[in-house]
Scaffold this active site. Structure first.
Site, short mmCIF file in Angstrom:
data_model
loop_
_atom_site.label_atom_id
_atom_site.label_comp_id
_atom_site.label_asym_id
_atom_site.label_seq_id
_atom_site.Cartn_x
_atom_site.Cartn_y
_atom_site.Cartn_z
N LYS A 112 0.81 -1.18 0.00
CA LYS A 112 0.00 0.00 0.00
C LYS A 112 0.86 1.25 0.00
O LYS A 112 0.41 2.32 -0.38
CB LYS A 112 -0.90 0.05 1.23
CG LYS A 112 -1.87 -1.07 1.40
CD LYS A 112 -2.65 -0.91 2.71
CE LYS A 112 -3.43 -2.18 2.99
NZ LYS A 112 -4.02 -2.12 4.33
N ASP A 122 14.66 -0.77 1.53
CA ASP A 122 15.35 -0.91 2.80
C ASP A 122 16.37 -2.04 2.65
O ASP A 122 17.40 -1.85 2.02
CB ASP A 122 14.30 -1.21 3.88
CG ASP A 122 14.78 -0.91 5.29
OD1 ASP A 122 15.97 -1.10 5.56
OD2 ASP A 122 13.96 -0.48 6.11
N PHE A 169 12.88 6.05 10.96
CA PHE A 169 11.54 5.52 10.77
C PHE A 169 10.69 6.64 10.19
O PHE A 169 10.37 7.60 10.88
CB PHE A 169 10.95 5.03 12.10
CG PHE A 169 9.78 4.10 11.90
CD1 PHE A 169 8.65 4.50 11.20
CD2 PHE A 169 9.81 2.82 12.43
CE1 PHE A 169 7.58 3.65 11.01
CE2 PHE A 169 8.74 1.96 12.26
CZ PHE A 169 7.62 2.38 11.54
#
Length: 181
Positions: free
Chosen positions: A44, A104, A153
């Protein structure tokens, strides 16, 4: 829009995102002149980036989506590619552009790229919004990258934490106190 109270700081503003996405789309346009690639959005997280990116393209494209993950219910990779939603179109003989929000470790994209070639894709290229190169564990690199970022983050512009914050129009750094509860 003001900064969300769960953000430590704004890393990339709405204007920075829009300008860079436009610039990358123009680069992709040049590469695929006289072609009609399949633009594959990875759900998503990439949805907002994907929508902006395709609006800046001038070439004809076909759109499709996949939902893939290497994570189960935990926060550690399972080491296995999990396809939650597969393609609706056949990729055999097609040029495929994967649109991803963030690279990542690289596990998911390395394995997805291999899978698409196994399915007969003519070419597979990656455009990513964010690249965390210092976290890379697998040999995969974006063909087009909007921003290299430090190991933080991040949330907003489609990226989430527990399905929250996707709606933010900027990329922000989530406060540690939110995810270390």
């Amino acid at each position: 829009m003001s900064m969300h109270p769960d953000c430590e700081r704004i890393m990339l503003t709405e204007e920075q995102l829009k300008n860079r996405v436009r610039q990358v789309a123009l680069e992709v346009d040049k590469e695929y002149e006289n072609k009609k690639p399949l633009v594959l959005g990875i759900l998503k997280g990439s949805i907002i980036f994907y929508a902006d990116f395709i609006r800046f393209l001038s070439m004809p494209v076909e759109l499709d989506f996949m939902a893939v993950s290497s994570y189960g219910s935990g926060a550690v990779s399972s080491g296995k590619l999990n396809i939650k939603k597969d393609l609706d179109r056949n990729v055999a003989g097609r040029d495929v552009i994967i649109v991803e929000d963030i690279i990542d470790s690289g596990f998911t994209l390395a394995n997805l790229k291999t899978l698409l070639y196994e399915r007969g894709a003519l070419s597979v290229k990656i455009v990513t919004l964010l690249n965390k190169a210092e976290r890379r564990e697998y040999d995969v690199a974006p063909d087009w990258n909007c921003f290299d970022i430090e190991n933080e983050f991040v949330i907003g512009y489609g990226l989430d934490y527990n399905e929250q914050y996707r709606h933010l129009p900027y990329i922000g750094i989530l406060k540690r106190s939110v995810y270390e509860k």
